[in-house]
Design an enzyme around this catalytic site. Structure first.
Site, PDB file in Angstrom:
ATOM      1  N   GLU A   6      -7.214   5.001   7.618  1.00 33.52           N
ATOM      2  CA  GLU A   6      -6.922   6.396   7.272  1.00 33.52           C
ATOM      3  C   GLU A   6      -8.091   7.038   6.521  1.00 33.52           C
ATOM      4  O   GLU A   6      -8.321   8.232   6.633  1.00 33.52           O
ATOM      5  CB  GLU A   6      -5.612   6.472   6.459  1.00 33.52           C
ATOM      6  CG  GLU A   6      -4.411   6.223   7.370  1.00 33.52           C
ATOM      7  CD  GLU A   6      -3.175   5.668   6.687  1.00 33.52           C
ATOM      8  OE1 GLU A   6      -3.112   5.652   5.447  1.00 33.52           O
ATOM      9  OE2 GLU A   6      -2.264   5.216   7.415  1.00 33.52           O
TER      10      GLU A   6
ATOM     11  N   GLU B 230      -5.868  -4.709  10.657  1.00 31.82           N
ATOM     12  CA  GLU B 230      -4.813  -3.732  10.918  1.00 31.82           C
ATOM     13  C   GLU B 230      -5.171  -2.934  12.165  1.00 31.82           C
ATOM     14  O   GLU B 230      -5.953  -1.966  12.070  1.00 31.82           O
ATOM     15  CB  GLU B 230      -4.688  -2.750   9.746  1.00 31.82           C
ATOM     16  CG  GLU B 230      -4.329  -3.380   8.428  1.00 31.82           C
ATOM     17  CD  GLU B 230      -3.797  -2.327   7.456  1.00 31.82           C
ATOM     18  OE1 GLU B 230      -2.632  -2.446   7.067  1.00 31.82           O
ATOM     19  OE2 GLU B 230      -4.514  -1.393   7.120  1.00 31.82           O
TER      20      GLU B 230
ATOM     21  N   ASN C 251       0.867  -1.176   0.000  1.00 33.34           N
ATOM     22  CA  ASN C 251       0.000   0.000   0.000  1.00 33.34           C
ATOM     23  C   ASN C 251       0.909   1.232   0.000  1.00 33.34           C
ATOM     24  O   ASN C 251       1.441   1.608   1.033  1.00 33.34           O
ATOM     25  CB  ASN C 251      -0.892  -0.047   1.257  1.00 33.34           C
ATOM     26  CG  ASN C 251      -1.760   1.184   1.399  1.00 33.34           C
ATOM     27  OD1 ASN C 251      -1.833   2.001   0.482  1.00 33.34           O
ATOM     28  ND2 ASN C 251      -2.431   1.308   2.534  1.00 33.34           N
ATOM     29  N   TRP C 252       1.073   1.814  -1.199  1.00 34.69           N
ATOM     30  CA  TRP C 252       2.003   2.951  -1.316  1.00 34.69           C
ATOM     31  C   TRP C 252       1.422   4.220  -0.717  1.00 34.69           C
ATOM     32  O   TRP C 252       2.119   5.232  -0.609  1.00 34.69           O
ATOM     33  CB  TRP C 252       2.363   3.190  -2.789  1.00 34.69           C
ATOM     34  CG  TRP C 252       3.336   2.191  -3.360  1.00 34.69           C
ATOM     35  CD1 TRP C 252       3.907   1.115  -2.715  1.00 34.69           C
ATOM     36  CD2 TRP C 252       3.867   2.166  -4.697  1.00 34.69           C
ATOM     37  NE1 TRP C 252       4.753   0.440  -3.569  1.00 34.69           N
ATOM     38  CE2 TRP C 252       4.747   1.056  -4.786  1.00 34.69           C
ATOM     39  CE3 TRP C 252       3.694   2.964  -5.825  1.00 34.69           C
ATOM     40  CZ2 TRP C 252       5.437   0.747  -5.965  1.00 34.69           C
ATOM     41  CZ3 TRP C 252       4.378   2.653  -7.000  1.00 34.69           C
ATOM     42  CH2 TRP C 252       5.237   1.564  -7.060  1.00 34.69           C
ATOM     43  N   LYS C 253       0.142   4.215  -0.378  1.00 33.07           N
ATOM     44  CA  LYS C 253      -0.535   5.401   0.186  1.00 33.07           C
ATOM     45  C   LYS C 253      -0.276   6.627  -0.716  1.00 33.07           C
ATOM     46  O   LYS C 253      -0.183   6.480  -1.920  1.00 33.07           O
ATOM     47  CB  LYS C 253      -0.094   5.624   1.636  1.00 33.07           C
ATOM     48  CG  LYS C 253      -0.320   4.371   2.492  1.00 33.07           C
ATOM     49  CD  LYS C 253      -0.203   4.638   3.961  1.00 33.07           C
ATOM     50  CE  LYS C 253      -0.434   3.336   4.732  1.00 33.07           C
ATOM     51  NZ  LYS C 253      -0.379   3.518   6.177  1.00 33.07           N
TER      52      LYS C 253
ATOM     53  N   GLY D 132       2.689  -0.939   4.405  1.00 36.39           N
ATOM     54  CA  GLY D 132       2.745   0.473   4.056  1.00 36.39           C
ATOM     55  C   GLY D 132       4.171   0.927   3.850  1.00 36.39           C
ATOM     56  O   GLY D 132       4.789   0.665   2.814  1.00 36.39           O
TER      57      GLY D 132
ATOM     58  N   SER E 129       2.925  -1.898  10.587  1.00 34.89           N
ATOM     59  CA  SER E 129       4.355  -2.014  10.895  1.00 34.89           C
ATOM     60  C   SER E 129       4.965  -3.360  10.502  1.00 34.89           C
ATOM     61  O   SER E 129       5.869  -3.864  11.181  1.00 34.89           O
ATOM     62  CB  SER E 129       4.605  -1.734  12.383  1.00 34.89           C
ATOM     63  OG  SER E 129       4.203  -0.416  12.701  1.00 34.89           O
TER      64      SER E 129
ATOM     65  N   HIS F 198      -9.870   1.433   4.673  1.00 35.35           N
ATOM     66  CA  HIS F 198      -8.613   1.612   5.428  1.00 35.35           C
ATOM     67  C   HIS F 198      -8.860   2.611   6.560  1.00 35.35           C
ATOM     68  O   HIS F 198      -9.615   3.579   6.388  1.00 35.35           O
ATOM     69  CB  HIS F 198      -7.516   2.117   4.484  1.00 35.35           C
ATOM     70  CG  HIS F 198      -6.161   2.070   5.112  1.00 35.35           C
ATOM     71  ND1 HIS F 198      -5.747   2.993   6.033  1.00 35.35           N
ATOM     72  CD2 HIS F 198      -5.144   1.186   4.983  1.00 35.35           C
ATOM     73  CE1 HIS F 198      -4.517   2.692   6.431  1.00 35.35           C
ATOM     74  NE2 HIS F 198      -4.128   1.593   5.814  1.00 35.35           N
TER      75      HIS F 198
ATOM     76  N   GLY G   7       2.166   2.283  11.121  1.00 32.37           N
ATOM     77  CA  GLY G   7       3.202   3.311  11.043  1.00 32.37           C
ATOM     78  C   GLY G   7       3.857   3.648  12.373  1.00 32.37           C
ATOM     79  O   GLY G   7       4.539   4.659  12.488  1.00 32.37           O
TER      80      GLY G   7
HETATM   81  P1  PGA Z   1       2.490   0.528   7.790  1.00 30.54           P
HETATM   82  O1  PGA Z   1       1.033   0.742   7.119  1.00 30.54           O
HETATM   83  O2  PGA Z   1       3.037  -0.755   7.216  1.00 30.54           O
HETATM   84  O3  PGA Z   1       3.280   1.731   7.381  1.00 30.54           O
HETATM   85  O4  PGA Z   1       2.276   0.422   9.247  1.00 30.54           O
HETATM   86  C1  PGA Z   1       0.189  -0.339   6.862  1.00 30.54           C
HETATM   87  C2  PGA Z   1      -1.129   0.127   6.306  1.00 30.54           C
HETATM   88  O5  PGA Z   1      -1.607   1.194   6.715  1.00 30.54           O
HETATM   89  O6  PGA Z   1      -1.734  -0.558   5.452  1.00 30.54           O
END
Ligand code: PGA
Length: 248
Positions: free
Chosen positions: A104, A170, A17-19, A233, A212, A102, A176
């Site tokens: 976010e 998640e 997931n490159w966000k 991520g 993470s 997600h 993160g």
């Molecule tokens: P992260 O994000 O690996 O940077 O913790 C994962 C995600 O939000 O899908």
């Protein structure tokens, strides 16, 4: 599951997931490095931002890597929805998967379960494979009712009339932050989701873990029988770390 050589077997997934990251040249470099290091023992799915979808899609056509998007509109097809991208458009760009719900998007875009349910339907009607994200906040985990929270989030699966889809667990506090559940807790959460899906919806989704995940913990997570893959991520933006993870 491990194969004979002791590496992770092909039926496990690593979904990047490159966000909201990477410009065109950076994406080219990353994807070219990943492709040049094939073959891998896992199925890789790359979910770039919309601006890079076609570009990455064109680069991976001759590889085994698959393409996903990070969201879609709850409205299907075309229409007056400024700024939205529909599932139909994603499919047209070569996407096969779409991440939905997600945390976010739930937090920064106030996405409710009702909205996520509509998006799920739009994705399925356009033959995209949904990756439904669920997870509790730190407060909810500390209160001890994370099972109730993820149980509620799973209710949207009533709208799912497809056999092949993903549920990504998640925990919000693990995204993160470098914080991770231990392997036993990850396995238990995976089994809990499998049980709910079977008992309440007669479904057997593939289960992902996210938050993470990096090259130090991915092998252990991917070895758990309850877990079919990881959603990654920040570690998916680091060429060396990501390739290390995919090599098992
Ligand atoms: P992260 O994000 O690996 O940077 O913790 C994962 C995600 O939000 O899908």
């Amino acid at each position: 599951m491990l194969n004979k050589e002791g590496s992770i077997s092909l039926n496990k997934y690593i979904i990047a997931n490159w966000k909201m990251n990477l410009l065109q040249k950076q994406a080219d470099n990353l994807i070219e490095e990943i492709i040049s290091t094939t073959p891998y023992n896992v199925q890789i799915v790359i979910c770039p931002p919309f601006t890079l979808l076609s570009r990455v899609g064109n680069k991976i056509t001759t590889s085994s890597i698959e393409l996903g998007a990070q969201d879609c509109s709850m409205e299907e097809g075309f229409g007056s929805r400024t700024g939205d991208i529909s599932a139909k458009m994603l499919k047209d760009c070569g996407a096969e998967y779409v991440i939905l719900g997600h945390s976010e998007r739930r937090i920064y875009h106030n996405e409710s379960d009702q909205i996520i349910e509509k998006k799920l339907k739009a994705a399925i009607n356009n033959a995209l494979i949904p990756i439904l994200c669920i997870g509790e906040s730190l407060e909810e985990r500390e209160r001890g009712n994370f099972e109730e929270i993820i149980g509620k989030q799973l209710k949207v699966l009533e709208a799912v009339n497809t056999e092949f889809f993903f549920v990504a667990y998640e925990p919000i506090w693990a995204i993160g932050t470098g914080k991770l559940l231990n392997m036993q807790e990850i396995a238990q959460a995976g089994q809990y989701i499998i049980n709910i899906c079977q008992q309440r919806f007669a479904k057997k989704p593939k289960i992902l873990y996210g938050g993470s995940v990096n090259s130090e913990n991915s092998y252990g997570i991917l070895s758990l029988p309850e877990i079919d893959g990881v959603l990654v991520g920040s570690a998916s933006l680091d060429t060396k770390i990501f390739i290390e993870m995919c090599k098992g």
